[in-house]
Design a protein around this motif. Structure first.
Motif, PDB file in Angstrom:
ATOM      1  N   UNK A  18      -5.398   6.196  -1.288  1.00 48.07           N
ATOM      2  CA  UNK A  18      -5.045   4.993  -2.048  1.00 48.07           C
ATOM      3  C   UNK A  18      -5.766   3.782  -1.484  1.00 48.07           C
ATOM      4  N   UNK A  19      -5.834   3.691  -0.163  1.00 46.34           N
ATOM      5  CA  UNK A  19      -6.530   2.558   0.471  1.00 46.34           C
ATOM      6  C   UNK A  19      -8.011   2.581   0.130  1.00 46.34           C
ATOM      7  N   UNK A  20      -8.604   3.751   0.127  1.00 50.75           N
ATOM      8  CA  UNK A  20     -10.030   3.870  -0.202  1.00 50.75           C
ATOM      9  C   UNK A  20     -10.287   3.471  -1.649  1.00 50.75           C
ATOM     10  N   UNK A  21      -9.406   3.885  -2.548  1.00 51.74           N
ATOM     11  CA  UNK A  21      -9.552   3.503  -3.961  1.00 51.74           C
ATOM     12  C   UNK A  21      -9.399   1.997  -4.128  1.00 51.74           C
ATOM     13  N   UNK A  58       0.819  -1.211   0.000  1.00 49.95           N
ATOM     14  CA  UNK A  58       0.000   0.000   0.000  1.00 49.95           C
ATOM     15  C   UNK A  58       0.857   1.266   0.000  1.00 49.95           C
ATOM     16  N   UNK A  59       1.859   1.307   0.867  1.00 49.13           N
ATOM     17  CA  UNK A  59       2.690   2.515   0.967  1.00 49.13           C
ATOM     18  C   UNK A  59       3.425   2.791  -0.337  1.00 49.13           C
ATOM     19  N   UNK A  60       3.983   1.734  -0.948  1.00 53.03           N
ATOM     20  CA  UNK A  60       4.699   1.901  -2.205  1.00 53.03           C
ATOM     21  C   UNK A  60       3.753   2.355  -3.315  1.00 53.03           C
ATOM     22  N   UNK A  79      -0.069  -7.358   0.129  1.00 54.36           N
ATOM     23  CA  UNK A  79       0.247  -6.748  -1.157  1.00 54.36           C
ATOM     24  C   UNK A  79      -0.988  -6.795  -2.054  1.00 54.36           C
ATOM     25  N   UNK A  80      -1.092  -5.800  -2.926  1.00 57.19           N
ATOM     26  CA  UNK A  80      -2.234  -5.679  -3.830  1.00 57.19           C
ATOM     27  C   UNK A  80      -1.814  -6.021  -5.262  1.00 57.19           C
ATOM     28  N   UNK A  81      -2.761  -6.602  -6.015  1.00 56.17           N
ATOM     29  CA  UNK A  81      -2.526  -6.947  -7.419  1.00 56.17           C
ATOM     30  C   UNK A  81      -3.839  -6.801  -8.183  1.00 56.17           C
ATOM     31  N   UNK A 120       3.967   5.781  -5.488  1.00 50.77           N
ATOM     32  CA  UNK A 120       4.031   5.796  -6.945  1.00 50.77           C
ATOM     33  C   UNK A 120       2.883   6.617  -7.532  1.00 50.77           C
ATOM     34  N   UNK A 121       1.709   6.517  -6.915  1.00 44.40           N
ATOM     35  CA  UNK A 121       0.535   7.230  -7.434  1.00 44.40           C
ATOM     36  C   UNK A 121       0.584   8.720  -7.102  1.00 44.40           C
ATOM     37  N   UNK A 122       1.277   9.063  -6.031  1.00 39.88           N
ATOM     38  CA  UNK A 122       1.301  10.454  -5.599  1.00 39.88           C
ATOM     39  C   UNK A 122       0.076  10.832  -4.787  1.00 39.88           C
ATOM     40  N   UNK A 123      -0.602   9.837  -4.203  1.00 40.67           N
ATOM     41  CA  UNK A 123      -1.786  10.084  -3.402  1.00 40.67           C
ATOM     42  C   UNK A 123      -1.491   9.782  -1.933  1.00 40.67           C
TER      43      UNK A 123
END
Length: 246
Positions: free
Chosen positions: A38-41, A24-26, A59-61, A30-33
């Motif tokens: 980012x977690x909500x998205x 999530x943090x990475x 990790x997310x995929x 990368x997204x700049x959010x």
């Protein structure tokens, strides 16, 4: 609302760059959010099957919903059932990989890659985006696009290798040459050590539906050897042009 949709699509694109998953943090970096945004998205994307998370690694995929949609697009465009047999037959003739791509904005998207019998292969990962200005298929897609003048004038000519064309005037001459010859060559322009020859798959209006290429390591095939494959590539392109949906 539109802004959040754009942010969600940006997160999806970044997930596509990390097939093994990303934290999530990475991803937020990368997204700049913010991490919270980012977690909500991601939570919303997960709810609809477009993303997934591994509880163990956190990790997310990408989710399978994207694969399902991709398969529908491939089926609707006729790529899976119609194109693959033609590409396989072409590879049998050339002994080298055959790649297929379509135009998507200022990039090409690889839709198929059939590997040859040699141990060292040039690969085009389906779904991956690539440049137009320094690849044989990309040049064909530009040369036979209905808006080629706009592409020639506005494409970013990024120097990806020492032989990449970066001059606007030279690129315009190259695209005109491709139109006249009906095929394109990329001589170590995208990546050092790789050569390719490509042809457009044309519709009845003379515009490119897709493009095909034969690619090989430079040590194994010179430009003349690759140009010898042009008749076989053209025959395959004519076959695909007659059966692929517009």
């Amino acid at each position: 609302m539109a802004d959040m949709v754009g942010k969600a699509l940006h997160v999806l694109s970044l997930l596509g760059e990390h097939p093994e998953g990303v934290g999530l943090s990475e991803l937020a970096r990368r997204a700049g959010y913010p991490v919270s945004t980012t977690h909500r998205l991601l939570s919303s994307l997960q709810d609809h099957g477009f993303a997934r998370s591994d509880p163990g690694s956190k990790r997310y995929a990408l989710g399978l919903r994207l694969f399902e949609l991709g398969q529908r697009v491939s089926h609707a465009r006729g790529f899976a059932g119609v194109a693959l047999p033609v590409l396989r037959a072409l590879t049998e003739q050339t002994g080298e990989p055959t790649l297929m791509a379509v135009l998507d904005g200022h990039h090409q998207v690889y839709v198929h890659s059939v590997q040859g019998p040699r141990q060292i292969q040039i690969r085009g990962e389906p779904g991956k985006r690539g440049p137009l200005h320094c690849t044989s298929m990309g040049k064909c897609l530009v040369a036979f696009a209905p808006h080629r003048e706009e592409l020639v004038a506005t494409l970013e000519l990024v120097p990806l290798a020492p032989r990449t064309i970066t001059s606007r005037e030279e690129f315009a001459r190259e695209i005109e040459s491709v139109r006249v010859r009906g095929y394109a060559v990329a001589d170590e322009e995208h990546e050092v050590g790789i050569r390719a020859v490509g042809v457009p798959v044309l519709g009845p209006d003379g515009c490119a539906i897709a493009a095909l290429s034969t690619a090989a390591p430079a040590y194994r095939a010179g430009v003349a050897e690759l140009e010898a494959f042009v008749p076989a590539l053209r025959a395959a392109a004519r076959e695909l042009g007659a059966v692929l949906p517009r």
